[in-house]
Each structure stands twice: as C-alpha cells, then as structure tokens.
Design a protein around this motif. Sequence first.
Motif: not given
Length: 109
Positions: A31-32, A36, A54, A97-98, A102
Amino acid sequence: MDLQDQLKNLFPDHKEEPAEQSEDSNKKIWLQDDPIICKYEKRKGKPITILEGYTGATEDFKKLAKELKTKLSVGGSFKDDKIIIQGDYRDKIMAMLEEKGFIVKRVGG
C-alpha cells in the motif's frame, strides 16, 4: 449419509486445508501513501477506466489488475504502468480499492 461423511470414513487421517489463501495474497500487496488516480476516457467511441499512479512493484499491480477484471467480469489490460478496464466502472473500482486500503482519487467527471 452425505458425501462428506463418506469421505471421512474412507480417509479418517485427512485434514482439510483452510481456503483463506486468496485473502493472504491480497494482504501482501504494498500500500502506498499517494492516491491511485482513477480516470475515465473514451477511445474509439468506447468508454474505458484507467488506473495509474501506483508506485509499488509491477507484479503487485498486475495481480490487482487481474483481480479487478475477474470481479467485474470485464476485459482490460496492463500497459505502461496503467490498468485499462473496458467500460465505466469507476465507482465499483474505487469501492474495491478502498476496501483493500488504497487511497483513490477520482479524475474526470
């Protein structure tokens, strides 16, 4: 006597493996901090959804692309560090994604 009971009688020493391996593989995705970017475009008159931004490993992003395409039952591709999904699925993709943790930013409409 159902099939499970018959199998237990035939193989009493067999122990079932847990089927949670797919969830473990999802947790390994890096995870960043940066969001995104999820944007919408039309190419040749057809709608597409593009995910970019990403910064993790390319293999993780490819796994994510495959999972999204499978869950949405649509086509798509992975090119130039971007996931391209056929159709306008921004809301569904952002929700998926959430759930994974993310941060997603919606761009374009």
